[in-house]
Design an enzyme around this catalytic site. Sequence first.
Site, PDB file in Angstrom:
ATOM      1  CB  CYS A   1     -21.327  82.613  -0.403  1.00  0.00           C
ATOM      2  SG  CYS A   1     -22.292  81.121  -0.690  1.00  0.00           S
TER       3      CYS A   1
ATOM      4  CB  CYS B   1     -48.427 109.126  -5.097  1.00  0.00           C
ATOM      5  SG  CYS B   1     -49.825 108.381  -5.965  1.00  0.00           S
TER       6      CYS B   1
ATOM      7  CB  THR C   1     -27.273  85.606  -3.641  1.00  0.00           C
ATOM      8  OG1 THR C   1     -26.424  84.808  -2.805  1.00  0.00           O
ATOM      9  CG2 THR C   1     -26.906  85.394  -5.100  1.00  0.00           C
TER      10      THR C   1
ATOM     11  CG  PHE D   1     -15.284  88.627   2.699  1.00  0.00           C
ATOM     12  CD1 PHE D   1     -14.680  87.392   2.857  1.00  0.00           C
ATOM     13  CD2 PHE D   1     -14.489  89.758   2.785  1.00  0.00           C
ATOM     14  CE1 PHE D   1     -13.318  87.273   3.097  1.00  0.00           C
ATOM     15  CE2 PHE D   1     -13.126  89.666   3.029  1.00  0.00           C
ATOM     16  CZ  PHE D   1     -12.541  88.416   3.187  1.00  0.00           C
TER      17      PHE D   1
END
Length: 428
Positions: A135, A383, A201, A133
């Site tokens: 791509c 920081c 991806t 579910f």
Amino acid sequence: MADLSINLAGISSPNPFWLASAPPTNSGYQVQRAFEAGWGGAVWKTLGEPIINVSSRFAGLHVGGQRMIGFNNIELITDRPLEVNLKEIEETKKKFPKHALIASLMVENKREAWHEIVKKVEAVGVDGLELNFGCPHGMAERGMGSAVGQHPDLIIQQVEWVKEVAQTPVIVKLTPNITDIRYTARAAVEGGADAISLINTINSLMGVDLDSWLPIPHVDGKGAHGGYCGPAVKPIALNMVAECARDPKVNVPISGIGGISTWRDAVEFLLMGATGVQVCTAAMHHGFRIVEDMIDGLNNYLDQRGIKSVMDIVGKAVHTYSDWGNLNLNYKVVARINEETCIHCNKCHIACEDTSHQCIDIVLDEASGKERLVVREEDCVGCNLCSIVCPVEGTIEMVEVPTGQPPLSWNQRQAALAAQGNCGTGCE
């Protein structure tokens, strides 16, 4: 040596290193070569109705002298007949019975289609199913992949259809192309998923050729968005894995994916809640033998710490990952510069002066007549920028300094102010 074997939702594997569903797992020849090299499992390249792929499919992002920091892919699911894939899956499982072999699946949004393909792949002996579910390109335009993974209701529906007939564990692969991945992870669990895998991806355009003005890659003069992966996506993937791992509503095992290139990367994912990891880009860059270094490195790490099983580190760092509002406002670190190793490139001064808090001074040492860098600690906010830009590892150390104040988070501060009838922003 430590025990590297894992069990992910009932799926056993000799080690936590799996190949992800992608070009490296396109055929029995490749998967068998991978198992011979030492990979503990593989997720077969996504099966479904065979498609037609285009020519010119990949692109790499290169930074400085390092190749493939990022990788873009517009290849779709398998373009080989289902029967051919099933035959090779069966042969591979018989040859490597102790390795995890998972079938990645993607079909149209029909109950009968899911039932049919699940029965076919389970009949050839797979250890589990991974529902793709995630791509983001090509298949999503056809209503599959991330087009499903971006809608919790569709995830619930299709996972339920699969669970109606599945006899093996069901893993749901999630897309990162969404605002908050926890909601789709919860949907997968609600539908009955035995595990989740993430991330797939990320939508991307790798670049534009400055001579031709064409997208990279292009297919006969036209381009399309593709899926982005590789080392550059690791922080995104690690965050999403950790968010799911610490969510009490996502109480299933996790297979971690995204930018994993070394054993160190793998350990980070395991500590943040993944039971195992999947690798793609690193294998495409360096070949299947990289798993040898991954196995050796993981073994050494566990042995040095006296840890007997890799499963003992799964999720051990999850409790340290929280929301910003829970961080201690009274904790303070400052930069300390080691003059003995400083090469006086002044990058720390430039970074601090131009883009941070102007607390690193260049002063003249009267005794030696040379310039040196001095941190005004009272102005340093800790920081970390100077230590990040410094080219000499360890030359700038961030050191904790006592503030003399008890720990206090933003949430605690606001709660205390509310109890006093003051919201903390000037209202009463």
